[in-house]
Write an enzyme that holds these catalytic residues in place. Structure first.
Site, short mmCIF file in Angstrom:
data_model
loop_
_atom_site.label_atom_id
_atom_site.label_comp_id
_atom_site.label_asym_id
_atom_site.label_seq_id
_atom_site.Cartn_x
_atom_site.Cartn_y
_atom_site.Cartn_z
N GLU A 1 11.48 12.02 -8.09
CA GLU A 1 12.07 13.16 -7.11
C GLU A 1 13.31 12.56 -6.47
OE1 GLU A 1 9.35 13.78 -3.60
OE2 GLU A 1 8.01 12.80 -5.02
N CYS B 1 5.48 14.16 -5.91
CA CYS B 1 4.91 13.09 -6.42
C CYS B 1 3.94 13.35 -7.68
CB CYS B 1 3.89 12.49 -5.41
SG CYS B 1 4.88 11.94 -3.86
N THR C 1 6.97 4.92 6.00
CA THR C 1 6.19 4.96 4.72
C THR C 1 6.97 4.82 3.42
OG1 THR C 1 6.41 7.27 4.64
CG2 THR C 1 4.63 6.51 5.79
N HIS D 1 -3.42 9.87 -4.56
CA HIS D 1 -2.08 9.81 -4.61
C HIS D 1 -2.29 9.17 -3.03
CE1 HIS D 1 2.02 10.25 -3.41
NE2 HIS D 1 1.86 11.27 -2.58
N LYS E 1 -8.60 9.65 4.98
CA LYS E 1 -8.84 10.70 5.56
C LYS E 1 -9.47 11.92 4.28
CE LYS E 1 -4.97 10.82 9.19
NZ LYS E 1 -5.95 10.45 10.26
N ASN F 1 5.19 3.81 -0.11
CA ASN F 1 4.76 5.15 -1.18
C ASN F 1 5.88 5.15 -2.03
OD1 ASN F 1 4.47 7.81 -2.08
ND2 ASN F 1 4.93 8.81 -0.11
N SER G 1 3.96 17.14 -2.77
CA SER G 1 4.37 18.16 -1.76
C SER G 1 5.02 19.44 -2.41
CB SER G 1 5.26 17.58 -0.71
OG SER G 1 4.64 16.60 0.07
P1 HMG Z 1 4.14 9.01 13.25
O1 HMG Z 1 4.47 10.01 14.05
O2 HMG Z 1 5.03 8.02 13.09
O3 HMG Z 1 2.81 8.44 13.35
O4 HMG Z 1 3.93 9.90 11.73
P2 HMG Z 1 1.44 8.80 14.32
O5 HMG Z 1 1.83 8.44 15.76
O6 HMG Z 1 0.76 9.67 14.21
O7 HMG Z 1 0.71 7.43 13.99
C1 HMG Z 1 0.16 7.38 12.87
C2 HMG Z 1 -1.42 6.74 12.76
O8 HMG Z 1 -1.53 5.49 13.29
C3 HMG Z 1 -2.32 7.76 13.66
O9 HMG Z 1 -3.51 7.80 13.19
C4 HMG Z 1 -2.14 6.93 14.92
O10 HMG Z 1 -3.35 7.30 15.81
C5 HMG Z 1 -2.34 5.39 14.49
P3 HMG Z 1 -4.45 8.97 12.89
O11 HMG Z 1 -4.49 9.71 14.22
O12 HMG Z 1 -3.70 9.98 12.20
O13 HMG Z 1 -5.53 8.92 12.28
N1 HMG Z 1 -1.77 4.65 15.58
C6 HMG Z 1 -2.39 3.50 15.62
N2 HMG Z 1 -3.57 2.86 15.29
C7 HMG Z 1 -3.93 1.70 15.74
N3 HMG Z 1 -3.28 1.01 16.74
C8 HMG Z 1 -2.02 1.47 17.10
C9 HMG Z 1 -1.83 2.75 16.82
N4 HMG Z 1 -0.79 3.52 17.13
C10 HMG Z 1 -0.75 4.75 16.24
N5 HMG Z 1 -1.23 0.99 18.15
C11 HMG Z 1 3.31 10.25 9.43
C12 HMG Z 1 2.98 9.41 10.86
C13 HMG Z 1 2.50 9.86 8.35
C14 HMG Z 1 3.18 11.84 9.75
C15 HMG Z 1 4.95 10.04 9.14
O14 HMG Z 1 5.21 8.37 8.81
C16 HMG Z 1 5.55 10.90 8.12
O15 HMG Z 1 6.04 11.90 8.32
N6 HMG Z 1 5.50 10.35 7.08
C17 HMG Z 1 6.11 11.02 5.68
C18 HMG Z 1 5.10 12.22 5.29
C19 HMG Z 1 3.81 11.76 4.70
O16 HMG Z 1 3.85 10.57 4.17
N7 HMG Z 1 2.84 12.64 4.60
C20 HMG Z 1 1.46 12.47 3.81
C21 HMG Z 1 0.93 13.63 3.16
S1 HMG Z 1 2.16 14.64 1.87
C22 HMG Z 1 2.24 13.52 0.51
O17 HMG Z 1 1.57 12.73 0.55
C23 HMG Z 1 3.44 13.87 -0.35
C24 HMG Z 1 4.44 12.78 -0.06
O18 HMG Z 1 4.05 11.49 -1.01
C25 HMG Z 1 5.83 13.40 -0.94
C26 HMG Z 1 5.51 14.17 -2.07
O19 HMG Z 1 4.77 14.61 -2.63
O20 HMG Z 1 6.74 13.96 -3.08
C27 HMG Z 1 4.99 12.36 1.17
#
Ligand code: HMG
Length: 445
Positions: free
Chosen positions: A83, A120, A163, A244, A253, A328, A364
Site C-alpha cells: 500500500e 494490509c 505505530t 494482523h 483486544k 506495523n 482497512s
Molecule cells: P493514541 O491517541 O496515540 O494513543 O492513538 P492512546 O492515548 O489511545 O493510547 C494508546 C493505548 O495506550 C491506550 O490503551 C492507552 O490507555 C494506553 P487502550 O485504552 O486502547 O487499551 N496508555 C498507557 N498505558 C500504560 N501506561 C501509560 C499509558 N498511556 C496511554 N502511561 C492509535 C493510538 C492506535 C489510535 C494510533 O496510534 C493510531 O491512529 N494508529 C494508526 C491506526 C491503527 O493502527 N489502527 C489499528 C486498527 S486498523 C489496522 O490495523 C489497519 C492498518 O494496519 C492499515 C491497513 O490495513 O492498511 C492501520
C-alpha cells in the site's frame, strides 16, 4: 485436493530503528509506558535513504531464492502486495523481477507478475491468489513468489506515527509445501469503510480510534463466516492464532473477543461460569446499552481468569514478538505474526507438525479474512530465528532528530537531503531516476 501452501519465508527489515520509549516518547512528552504497555511496541524499523518497497522486497526475495536454491525457471508467478506503491501503472513486481535478474542466473520472462491492493489484507489476498493458481493446476509445475512490502509511514504529528514500520516478507508458495498447507475454507467480513485510506496521497488519512473498532467488527464477521463453513471453532483447535498486528495490543483486544466468541456454549464457558458467570446473550436484552455494559464487564473478568491467560500466553503472545520490535509493516504484518509463532515454537522445541494455525488478516477500508493452516512435517528446517534476529539486531539506531530527517527523505513532497546512515552490503539499493521518471536499482556487492 493437492496440498498447497508456504514452502519458504524470508524477511528484510528497513535498516534503521527508532527506540520508542527512549527516543520518541520523551520528545512527544509521553510516558514511555504508553508505547511499551499501552501499544506493546518497543522499536520501529525505518528505511535508510537508499531503501524503498522495491529494495526491501527484492532483498527478501533474493534471500529466499538463494537459501532455497530456487531457479527463476521454477517461478511462474511474482505478486507484490503493497500500500506504499509509487507507480499507478507499472507494478512493483516488475521492478523487483528486474532487480533480481541483475544477480540471478536466469530471467522471469514467463512469470505472471502483478500488484495487489487492499490495505494490509492484500498480502494475504496475494498469498491466496498464488494458492488458488496452483490448486487449479494452471502453474505448469512452477511455484509463486509472493512479496509483501511497505514503508508504513504516517504524517508527522499523526497519532499513527507511534505505530510506523518498514520491511518486507517474501514467501515461496508451492505444492507439497515445507512449512504450512493453506486450507480452502475461508471466512470474510467486508464493508465499505473510511477508517484509513490514501486517496492519491502518500501518507494515510486515519481515524485511529474508529479503525480499531472497524478491525474488531470485520474480524468478528470473518470468524462467523468461517464458522458457517467449517461448522464452528474452539480455542483448543489452534496451537497459534496469528492476527494482523498494527501494534501488539490491538491483537490483545481482538484475542479476548475471539476467545469469548469461541467458548460460547462449550464446556469452557461452563467451567468459567463458576468464577465469572455465563456470558450475557444479546437476545436476552431489550436495552443495547445494558447489554454492552454487561458484556464489557464479562470480558474484563474473562481476561483476568487463569484459563484465558494460559490460552493467551500459549496461542497469542508468541505471535507478536517481531511486531513489538519492528512496528506495523502493513501487508507483511500477519505474515510476521505467523513467522514469530514458528520461531517461538522452534526455539522451545514444540512439535508443531500436524497442528493447526488460525490466521486472521485485516485491511482497512475494510476487510478481514480468516483461514486455517496445517503445519507439516519438517517445518522447523525452514525456520531460522537467529537469522531474523541478526537482521533486526544490526539495524542502525537513530535519534529523534535523525528520525525527522529520514522521515523527510521518504516524504515525496520534500527536497531529498539525507545522506545514508548505513553502508549497503550485498543488497539492492535505489540508485536514482531514469529518463522516463522510472526508479532505478543496483545490487551493491
Ligand atoms: P493514541 O491517541 O496515540 O494513543 O492513538 P492512546 O492515548 O489511545 O493510547 C494508546 C493505548 O495506550 C491506550 O490503551 C492507552 O490507555 C494506553 P487502550 O485504552 O486502547 O487499551 N496508555 C498507557 N498505558 C500504560 N501506561 C501509560 C499509558 N498511556 C496511554 N502511561 C492509535 C493510538 C492506535 C489510535 C494510533 O496510534 C493510531 O491512529 N494508529 C494508526 C491506526 C491503527 O493502527 N489502527 C489499528 C486498527 S486498523 C489496522 O490495523 C489497519 C492498518 O494496519 C492499515 C491497513 O490495513 O492498511 C492501520
Amino acid at each position: 485436493m493437492t496440498a498447497v501452501g508456504i514452502d519458504g519465508i524470508e524477511i528484510w527489515t528497513g535498516k534503521l530503528s527508532l527506540d520508542l520509549p527512549e527516543e520518541f516518547a520523551p520528545v512527544m512528552d509521553d510516558d514511555p509506558e504508553k508505547y511499551t504497555k499501552g501499544l506493546g511496541l518497543f522499536k520501529s524499523s525505518f528505511p535508510d535513504a537508499y531503501e524503498d518497497i522495491v529494495t526491501m522486497g527484492a532483498n527478501a526475495a533474493h534471500r529466499l531464492m538463494e537459501r532455497k536454491g530456487i531457479d527463476p525457471k521454477e517461478v511462474g508467478r511474482i505478486d507484490v502486495a503493497t500500500e506504499s506503491a509509487f507507480d499507478k501503472s507499472k507494478p512493483a513486481s516488475t521492478y523487483i523481477a528486474g532487480a533480481l535478474e541483475q544477480v540471478l542466473d536466469g530471467v522471469f520472462t514467463h512469470a505472471n507478475k502483478g500488484e495487489r491492493k487492499f490495505a494490509c489484507i492484500s498480502g494475504t489476498q496475494a498469498l491466496n491468489d498464488a494458492v488458488n493458481w496452483i490448486a487449479a493446476g494452471r502453474n505448469r509445475g512452477r511455484g509463486a513468489i509472493v512479496i509483501t512490502t511497505d514503508t508504513a509511514l504516517y504524517e508527522r504529528g499523526d497519532p499513527g506515527e507511534a505505530t510506523q514500520g518498514a520491511g518486507a516478507v517474501a514467501m515461496y508458495v508451492n505444492k507439497d509445501p515445507s512449512i504450512v498447507e493453506i486450507s480452502m475454507e475461508q471466512g470474510f467480513g467486508s464493508v465499505d469503510e473510511t477508517d484509513f485510506l490514501k486517496p492519491n496521497q502518500q501518507f494515510p488519512s486515519v481515524d485511529g480510534k474508529r479503525s480499531m473498532q472497524v478491525y474488531l467488527a470485520r474480524m468478528r464477521e470473518a470468524l462467523e463466516d468461517f464458522e458457517s463453513e467449517t461448522g464452528g471453532s474452539h480455542p483448543d483447535d489452534y496451537r497459534f492464532i496469528p492476527f494482523h498486528t498494527p501494534f501488539p495490543n490491538m491483537v490483545r483486544k481482538a484475542a479476548v473477543l475471539g476467545y469469548r466468541h469461541t467458548i460460547r456454549d462449550t464446556e469452557l464457558e461452563d467451567t468459567l461460569a463458576e468464577q465469572i458467570g455465563r456470558q450475557p446473550r444479546s437476545e436476552e436484552y431489550d436495552d443495547r446499552e445494558a447489554f454492552s455494559e454487561d458484556i464489557q464487564e464479562y470480558m474484563d473478568a474473562l481476561s483476568e481468569t487463569d484459563m484465558y491467560r494460559e490460552w493467551y500466553e500459549r496461542a497469542i503472545k508468541p505471535t507478536v514478538d517481531i511486531s513489538s520490535r519492528v512496528g506495523n509493516w502493513y501487508t507483511s504484518s500477519v505474515h510476521l505474526a505467523r513467522l514469530s509463532a514458528l520461531i517461538h515454537a522452534n526455539r522451545k522445541g514444540i512439535d508443531l507438525a500436524g497442528e493447526t494455525l488460525l490466521v486472521g488478516s485485516y485491511g482497512s477500508g475494510a476487510q478481514a479474512e480468516i483461514h486455517e493452516e496445517l503445519v507439516v512435517e519438517g517445518w522447523e528446517d525452514e525456520i531460522d530465528g537467529d537469522a531474523v534476529d541478526t537482521l533486526l539486531n544490526v539495524r542502525h539506531p537513530i535519534t529523534f532528530e535523525e528520525y525527522e530527517r529520514v522521515h523527510d527523505q521518504h516524504n515525496h513532497s520534500k527536497e531529498k537531503v539525507q545522506e545514508p546512515f548505513t553502508e549497503p552490503d550485498g543488497e539492492f539499493v535505489f540508485d536514482g531516476w531514469g529518463p522516463m521518471n522510472e526508479r532505478q536499482y543496483t545490487f551493491i556487492e
